[in-house]
Structures are given as C-alpha cells and as structure tokens.
Motif scaffolding. Structure first.
Motif, PDB file in Angstrom:
ATOM      1  N   ALA A 128       0.831  -1.207   0.000  1.00  0.00           N
ATOM      2  CA  ALA A 128       0.000   0.000   0.000  1.00  0.00           C
ATOM      3  C   ALA A 128       0.862   1.252   0.000  1.00  0.00           C
ATOM      4  CB  ALA A 128      -0.909   0.000   1.220  1.00  0.00           C
ATOM      5  N   THR A 129       0.519   2.210  -0.838  1.00  0.00           N
ATOM      6  CA  THR A 129       1.182   3.510  -0.827  1.00  0.00           C
ATOM      7  C   THR A 129       0.632   4.325   0.353  1.00  0.00           C
ATOM      8  OG1 THR A 129      -0.479   4.679  -2.133  1.00  0.00           O
ATOM      9  CG2 THR A 129       1.183   3.409  -3.345  1.00  0.00           C
ATOM     10  N   PRO A 130       1.275   5.439   0.694  1.00  0.00           N
ATOM     11  CA  PRO A 130       0.716   6.288   1.758  1.00  0.00           C
ATOM     12  C   PRO A 130      -0.714   6.757   1.471  1.00  0.00           C
ATOM     13  CG  PRO A 130       2.990   6.890   1.334  1.00  0.00           C
ATOM     14  CD  PRO A 130       2.608   5.887   0.278  1.00  0.00           C
ATOM     15  N   GLU A 131      -1.084   6.774   0.177  1.00  0.00           N
ATOM     16  CA  GLU A 131      -2.455   7.157  -0.190  1.00  0.00           C
ATOM     17  C   GLU A 131      -3.402   5.966  -0.159  1.00  0.00           C
ATOM     18  OE1 GLU A 131       0.572   9.748  -1.334  1.00  0.00           O
ATOM     19  OE2 GLU A 131       0.251   7.755  -2.221  1.00  0.00           O
TER      20      GLU A 131
ATOM     21  N   ASP B  68       7.193   3.683   1.719  1.00  0.00           N
ATOM     22  CA  ASP B  68       6.615   3.708   3.056  1.00  0.00           C
ATOM     23  C   ASP B  68       6.809   5.093   3.685  1.00  0.00           C
ATOM     24  OD1 ASP B  68       5.990   3.327   5.745  1.00  0.00           O
ATOM     25  OD2 ASP B  68       7.023   1.417   5.898  1.00  0.00           O
ATOM     26  N   MET B  69       5.748   5.649   4.208  1.00  0.00           N
ATOM     27  CA  MET B  69       5.861   7.011   4.758  1.00  0.00           C
ATOM     28  C   MET B  69       6.717   7.063   6.016  1.00  0.00           C
ATOM     29  SD  MET B  69       2.193   7.936   6.444  1.00  0.00           S
ATOM     30  CE  MET B  69       1.521   7.133   7.891  1.00  0.00           C
ATOM     31  N   PHE B  70       6.991   5.896   6.640  1.00  0.00           N
ATOM     32  CA  PHE B  70       7.833   5.869   7.839  1.00  0.00           C
ATOM     33  C   PHE B  70       9.271   5.456   7.527  1.00  0.00           C
ATOM     34  CE2 PHE B  70       3.680   5.063  10.198  1.00  0.00           C
ATOM     35  CZ  PHE B  70       3.622   6.353  10.699  1.00  0.00           C
ATOM     36  N   LEU B  71       9.647   5.415   6.257  1.00  0.00           N
ATOM     37  CA  LEU B  71      10.986   5.000   5.862  1.00  0.00           C
ATOM     38  C   LEU B  71      12.014   6.045   6.298  1.00  0.00           C
ATOM     39  CD1 LEU B  71      12.549   2.816   4.209  1.00  0.00           C
ATOM     40  CD2 LEU B  71      12.215   4.299   2.204  1.00  0.00           C
ATOM     41  N   GLY B  72      12.984   5.597   7.096  1.00  0.00           N
ATOM     42  CA  GLY B  72      14.016   6.511   7.585  1.00  0.00           C
ATOM     43  C   GLY B  72      15.250   5.743   8.017  1.00  0.00           C
ATOM     44  N   TRP B  73      16.260   6.448   8.495  1.00  0.00           N
ATOM     45  CA  TRP B  73      17.510   5.789   8.852  1.00  0.00           C
ATOM     46  C   TRP B  73      17.991   6.233  10.226  1.00  0.00           C
ATOM     47  CZ3 TRP B  73      17.141   9.591   5.105  1.00  0.00           C
ATOM     48  CH2 TRP B  73      17.857  10.776   5.330  1.00  0.00           C
ATOM     49  N   THR B  74      18.905   5.469  10.797  1.00  0.00           N
ATOM     50  CA  THR B  74      19.434   5.784  12.110  1.00  0.00           C
ATOM     51  C   THR B  74      20.743   5.025  12.313  1.00  0.00           C
ATOM     52  OG1 THR B  74      18.912   5.890  14.485  1.00  0.00           O
ATOM     53  CG2 THR B  74      18.150   3.938  13.291  1.00  0.00           C
ATOM     54  N   ASN B  75      21.368   5.204  13.475  1.00  0.00           N
ATOM     55  CA  ASN B  75      22.613   4.486  13.790  1.00  0.00           C
ATOM     56  C   ASN B  75      22.775   4.402  15.297  1.00  0.00           C
ATOM     57  OD1 ASN B  75      23.321   7.533  13.003  1.00  0.00           O
ATOM     58  ND2 ASN B  75      24.718   6.900  14.646  1.00  0.00           N
TER      59      ASN B  75
END
Length: 466
Positions: free
Chosen positions: A117-120, A359-366
């Motif tokens: 599913a897309t964010p829409e 995905d609207m929550f796609l992000g990065w971290t370390n």
C-alpha cells in the motif's frame, strides 16, 4: 574477461539532446558491446570460491544466527541464490558491460517484488527490497532477475524450455515497457506506477485471479498494526510486550551486540530526526514500549534486524521494523565511491529513487557502536508472490510483471531512450538474457552443491530445522 566498472556515468542523461539523438546513442553502443554478448557466462579462472565469499559476508553478523542462515540457504538452489547476492555481484563484474549506469536494486530476484500500500492507500506492484541498492550497470539487475526465474522454475520442476522462456519474458517485458517510458516526459515517468488490481486482472487463470483478488481485499480491509499487535504481544502487567519465539523472535541478552530499551530509544530518536517534519509530528504521538530481535529473510539472517512496538496514549499500536544496513555487495565490484557514508541513508534514498511510492515511515538511524540501520513499517498491506502455486502461464505472467516493474524503476534514474536504443526492437537482447539465465542457473547449482559439501565437512554451521 570484461573490466570492472570504474567510473560513474553521471546518469548518462543529456537534457539538451533530443529523444531521437539519445536513442541513436544507445544504438551506437551495440558496436562495442553487442547485444548477443550478454548471453555469455564463463567463470573466470581466478573466480573466488563461493563458500569463501559466504564466509566473508558472515563477518560481523550475529554468530548465534549463522546456523539459521545456512539452514535456510541449503533448502534449495533457489534459497541459496537468494542468500548468495555477493557471489553473483562478483560474477556480474566479469560480464559484458554497456557502461550505462543507474540506480540498481542490487538484489533483484523474483521474491523481492510484490504488492504493498502507498501512503495514499493504493495497492501497487513494485520492487520491495533495497538492502543492496547502489549505482551500477543496468544489465546487472536484469540478469539477476531473469536468472532467478530460471532457477526458481527449475526448483518448481518446470521444463528447461519453460525456465528459459520465463527468463526471456522478463527481458522482453523490460524492453517493451522501457520503450513506452522512452516516449514519456521525466515527470510522467515519475508519476507512473503499476496498479496491483489492474495487473491481476490481466491474468488469464481465473482460479489464481480469484485467489489474488481475495488477498487484495483482505490486505485492504485489515489494519495491519492492530492485527500484528493481537498476534505478537502479551500484557505484562499494564504494559504490552512482544512475545518471545526463539530463535526467530527474542529479546536481547547481555552481549555487546544487543541493546537496552534505553539505548533503543536513543536510536529511535535519531531515526525520527531523519524523517520529514510532518512524520515527526505524527510519531511524536507515540512512545516506544518494547523492541525485539526478529530474524528475517535469507540474505539478511545474522544481521541485526528486529521490531519495535510503539503505542499512543490511547493504546493504538505501530510496529516498526529495523534492519541493519551494511555496505552494498555491489560497492566493491563497481568501484564507484558511494554518495552516502551512512548506509541506512543509502538504502532509503535508493528506495525512494526506484519505487513509485515508498513507506511514509521509511528513515535511517545508527547506534554508537558503528552500526547503521534503516526503519520502515513492519507490514502494511504487503502481498508477497506465492510461486509454489503458480502454473507455467502464471510464472510467465509474473515474469512479465517483474520485467515491467524493473523497467519503470530504472527509467527514473536512467535514460529510457538510450536504453531502448541499445536494446532495440527485435529479440536479440531477450534471447541473450535467457541464454545467460540458463547458464547461470547451472553455475548456481554447482555453487549450491559446494554449500552442501561445506556443511557436510563442518566448514559451515547449520541449525536444526525450525
């Protein structure tokens, strides 16, 4: 032996040249790299031992999970192929190369495509795994995808003729759709997607269509996070916690590769800071309640992957999946310096560049120990291919769909006019890719047999069946 790629082709896009001029540029490349040359697969005399490559790629993984990795890879030559991305990357570096580079998926096999599913809230068909994404020769994605159909087809006991045709359909579909994208503007390509319901409707197998339509309906109706919450958590006093299901889901112990909840919250905070401000506001309504290690996939086993449970003040859950982001297996083979020092950012940016919607929550971290991660929703109306139930015509249709999705993804960062010019209108290129796929399927089987021998000899650990 073909030389490894040494330089980036700067996207090989000339905005001042006409579509016709760019098409002719593609035609010209055939003189130095004939389309028929892509049928070649002859291992080099100094080809590195595939088991040595696997051992090398296991360095830095969680030691206790390696037996699960090898257990999953030994299930079949196709399972081995899914976990042997680094082996094929090294092999592809010694195949004919047009010099045309763009953003690659990097691990482009048939199980890394599906619906989501897309964010829409629209269900689309697309590539959905980008751990190995990097810039490189466009042919590499296509060859890995086509070979995956030959290998999976053989595993499913289809005839050699069928397996060769599946690979041919991948390349032919890629050709036809790339030509279509070459006639669109850059903005039109960016807006393009593949509607999952419409794609399923194109199929001729009424039983499979009905099965897939039921899956779409179920995916659209279910609230994924609440469904996972009911299945994966229990109440510990007044606090919801993730259930342990060792060895595949478990809470960290005391070893230094794992984290306390306090450390996990710091890593989560850094992740939230990587998101656009509107998503930061949304996630500020939730707090992290728990996290656990979760073993996923085949190639990812042993890397630090897991899930975190977020809860709102009124009790609504969100499950996020975090995956360790290591250097792409393509990086050492293309000899291009990566744009991103943060491997999680590399994956996120590559995914956004290739997918029609991410995905609207796609992000990065370390963390503070030198590990990089990327984070996305655990599940969001995801529909995976079920190749175990596919007949010959279904596999052919699925091959065409994957070729289409790959063409759409490549058209975003590459020049479809040049690519179409190189591929041309006849079957020469598709014939070459299908021949390569059959040859590489044999190579993959030989490598798989070496894995079996290595496990028998005790060179690689293996878990009991789980």
């Amino acid at each position: 032996m073909t030389e490894k790629v040494k330089d980036s082709a700067d996207n090989f896009f000339d905005p001042l040249a006409s579509k016709a001029e760019r098409y002719e540029k593609g035609v010209t490349i055939r003189k130095t790299v004939p389309r028929s040359s892509h049928q070649e697969w002859i291992p080099t005399e100094d080809r590195e031992d595939p088991i040595a490559i696997l051992i090398k790629t296991s360095i830095g993984r969680i030691e206790e999970l390696l037996p699960i990795r090898y257990r999953r890879m030994i299930e079949s030559p196709f399972a081995f192929y899914r976990g042997a991305t680094a082996i094929m990357a090294a092999d592809l570096a010694n195949t004919p190369n047009t010099g045309l580079q763009l953003q690659l998926c990097g691990d482009c096999h048939l199980m890394n495509f599906g619906g989501f599913a897309t964010p829409e809230r629209k269900l689309v068909f697309d590539i959905n795994d980008f751990d190995e994404t990097f810039q490189g020769p466009w042919e590499w994605d296509l060859k890995r995808l086509a070979a995956s159909f030959a290998i999976a087809g053989k595993w499913r006991k289809f005839t050699n003729k069928d397996c060769k045709e599946f690979a041919w359909y991948v390349a032919d579909s890629y050709k036809r759709h790339m030509l279509e994208y070459s006639k669109l503007s850059a903005l039109q390509i960016w807006y393009a997607d593949i509607d999952l319901a419409e794609l399923i409707q194109l199929g001729k197998d009424e039983d499979l269509k009905e099965f897939q339509q039921k899956r779409i309906k179920k995916a659209a109706e279910s609230t994924a996070h609440e469904k996972e919450f009911a299945k994966m958590t229990y109440l510990d006093g007044v606090r919801a916690k993730i259930k342990d299901e060792p060895p595949l889901i478990y809470h960290p112990s005391g070893n230094d590769q794992n984290y306390t909840l306090r450390e996990a919250k710091i890593i989560h905070k850094r992740y939230v800071e990587s998101l656009p401000e509107d998503k930061q506001v949304l996630l500020s309504r939730y707090t992290m309640h728990d996290f656990a290690i979760k073993v996923v996939g085949v190639g990812s086993v042993g890397t630090l992957c897991g899930i975190s449970l977020l809860m709102s003040a009124t009790g609504e859950p969100i499950f996020l999946q975090f995956k360790e982001a290591r250097h792409s297996v393509l990086e050492s083979n293309v000899k291009i310096k990566g744009k991103y020092k943060h491997q999680g950012e590399r994956i996120v940016m590559g995914q956004k560049l290739m997918q029609s919607a991410s995905d609207m929550f796609l992000g990065w971290t370390n963390d503070d120990k030198g590990k990089f991660f990327y984070i996305r929703q655990l599940r969001d109306a995801k529909i995976k291919p079920v190749i175990e139930i596919m007949k010959t015509e279904n596999m052919a249709d699925y091959a065409k769909a994957c070729g289409w999705a790959l063409a759409r993804a490549h058209a975003r960062s590459g020049d479809p006019s040049i690519l179409s010019g190189y591929i041309g209108n006849n079957d020469e290129f598709a014939n070459a890719i299908s021949k390569f796929s059959i040859s590489y399927a044999h190579q993959n089987e030989e490598d798989y047999n070496k894995l079996v021998e290595a496990i028998k000899e005790g060179r690689l650990p293996i878990s009991a069946e789980i």
